[in-house]
Design a protein around this motif. Structure first.
Motif, PDB file in Angstrom:
ATOM      1  N   ARG A 147      36.835  44.155  44.406  1.00  9.75           N
ATOM      2  CA  ARG A 147      36.584  44.058  42.971  1.00  9.75           C
ATOM      3  C   ARG A 147      36.520  45.452  42.362  1.00  9.75           C
ATOM      4  O   ARG A 147      37.056  45.704  41.276  1.00  9.75           O
ATOM      5  CB  ARG A 147      35.279  43.297  42.742  1.00  9.75           C
ATOM      6  N   ASP A 151      38.996  46.918  39.504  1.00  9.93           N
ATOM      7  CA  ASP A 151      38.404  47.393  38.254  1.00  9.93           C
ATOM      8  C   ASP A 151      38.722  48.861  37.995  1.00  9.93           C
ATOM      9  O   ASP A 151      38.770  49.292  36.838  1.00  9.93           O
ATOM     10  CB  ASP A 151      36.885  47.178  38.265  1.00  9.93           C
ATOM     11  N   ARG A 208      41.728  41.819  34.013  1.00 11.47           N
ATOM     12  CA  ARG A 208      41.891  41.915  35.462  1.00 11.47           C
ATOM     13  C   ARG A 208      43.166  41.214  35.919  1.00 11.47           C
ATOM     14  O   ARG A 208      43.911  41.727  36.755  1.00 11.47           O
ATOM     15  CB  ARG A 208      40.687  41.270  36.162  1.00 11.47           C
ATOM     16  N   ASP A 285      37.439  38.275  43.028  1.00  9.20           N
ATOM     17  CA  ASP A 285      37.945  38.831  44.291  1.00  9.20           C
ATOM     18  C   ASP A 285      39.464  38.910  44.238  1.00  9.20           C
ATOM     19  O   ASP A 285      40.122  38.216  43.443  1.00  9.20           O
ATOM     20  CB  ASP A 285      37.507  37.937  45.459  1.00  9.20           C
TER      21      ASP A 285
END
Length: 390
Positions: A147, A151, A208, A285
């Motif tokens: 993650r 990010d 994302r 994830d």
């Protein structure tokens, strides 16, 4: 942009040293404990005010000193340029960054000589990508590692809004969890924080997902090239590598079709019983699989390391396409990969047109021809003293 000069003071065993006229590729060799990795840490501190090895900066400051300082001068490099700054307008093409960390955990950051009001203002000025032994946790570690990797890319994407959205979400999540820990509360008490989480979760997940899709496309091309460039020397048949699938999980069930606000309502009773918010973007994830199994569980160490390098390279390729160059910090790759795979990784770095700082135990572990047509400078570190290798 490139780091052209680096001044380091009281950083671990680097008491006072300067690396001048830095090039596209900068190779640093020295024995373990000599201070070569500390140079990479100092570049990371210049970019993010902290080391990639430890968040406790008190342990990084030289033991007999009160503070450390790192200062870097940035400028453009013309291909074939081995000397001074190539700047028609120094105000546009050259800048400086200075970071001071004290034992009292005080942070001072200056850009172009002007003090920043907050450390957050430095974010994104100098993106750095680290490849070191800890990087291989990307496949074998917890979802939090992956993650954070995703990010990092989303954060640097222009106009994603992630820099503002993620702190808002985290603050609301903290408040909601604080209430949930009390137990025996009503929906009306949670409502303001549920609304804030719902309003940010969709935007965070969309940002994302977009970066993930671009990353997946770039990864496929980079990984294939790494395999093709290394397979002949390793003797490992290309067909021996299982087909990989790259998957993104938003953090809650049916995140593709169910809005997070609606999901929170349906899970409210279970969250109250559990005492925390069990699902959401904080549980997102990214997973690489071979069939139904995670790649980290079935692939060889060499394959895992190659995949991790491909992920890092692909992410920087995505950012570079948006005009965001990356500085690569590579710590002793030769100890992790054989020469053929190292050569393949450096071939991709040459194509990316990024600046590279790489370390090794011996000078011979880093080959001149890995740099292609890029400029190269070598340094030797011994007992905290850095010298240029002619």
């Amino acid at each position: 942009m490139r780091i052209r000069k680096l001044n380091i003071h009281n950083f671990r065993n680097l008491k006072s040293t300067s690396l001048l006229d830095l090039s596209d590729f900068n190779f640093i060799h020295g024995l373990n404990g000599s201070g070569k990795t500390s140079i990479l840490e100092s570049v990371h501190t210049l970019a993010l005010t902290r080391s990639f090895r430890s968040r406790k900066m008190q342990t990084v400051i030289s033991f007999d000193q009160d503070a450390l300082t790192v200062r870097g001068e940035l400028g453009t490099i013309k291909h074939g340029d081995t000397g001074g700054l190539s700047c028609a307008n120094s105000a546009e093409n050259v800048s400086s960054i200075g970071v001071r960390r004290s034992r009292r955990d005080l942070v001072l950051v200056k850009v172009n000589g002007e003090k920043l009001g907050s450390v957050g203002q430095l974010a994104g000025v100098l993106p750095v990508q680290v490849i070191n032994p800890a990087s291989f946790e990307l496949l074998e570690g917890s979802p939090g590692v992956r993650r954070q990797f995703l990010d990092w890319g989303v954060f640097h994407v222009k106009h994603s809004g992630f820099f503002e959205l993620w702190p808002r979400y985290r603050k609301a999540l903290q408040q909601r969890n604080s209430l949930l820990r009390r137990g025996n509360i009503g929906a009306s008490v949670l409502a303001p924080w549920d609304a804030e989480l719902a309003s940010t979760a969709g935007l965070i997940t969309a940002a994302r997902r977009q970066h993930f899709e671009e990353l997946a496309t770039a990864f496929d091309g980079v990984y294939r090239k790494l395999l093709l460039n290394s397979v002949s020397s390793t003797g490992e048949a290309a067909g021996a590598v299982p087909a990989l699938s790259f998957e993104f999980y938003g953090g809650w069930k049916d995140f593709d079709t169910v809005a997070y606000g609606e999901f929170l309502q349906s899970e409210q009773e279970q969250d109250i019983r559990a005492g925390f918010t069990r699902h959401g973007p904080h549980r997102a994830d990214v997973d690489l699989k071979c069939g139904r199994l995670r790649a980290g569980e079935v692939l060889s160490r060499g394959q895992i390391k190659t995949i991790v390098c491909a992920l890092k390279l692909a992410q920087s390729k995505v950012l570079l396409a948006q005009g965001i160059p990356t500085v690569f910090l590579i710590d002793d790759l030769a100890a992790e990969l054989d020469e053929a795979r190292c050569r393949a990784v450096f071939s991709e770095l040459v194509d990316l047109d990024v600046q590279v700082f790489a370390t090794a135990l011996k000078a011979s572990d880093l080959h001149n021809d890995w740099c292609g047509s890029k400029t190269l400078k070598r340094f030797h570190v011994e007992h905290g003293f850095v010298s240029t290798v002619m």
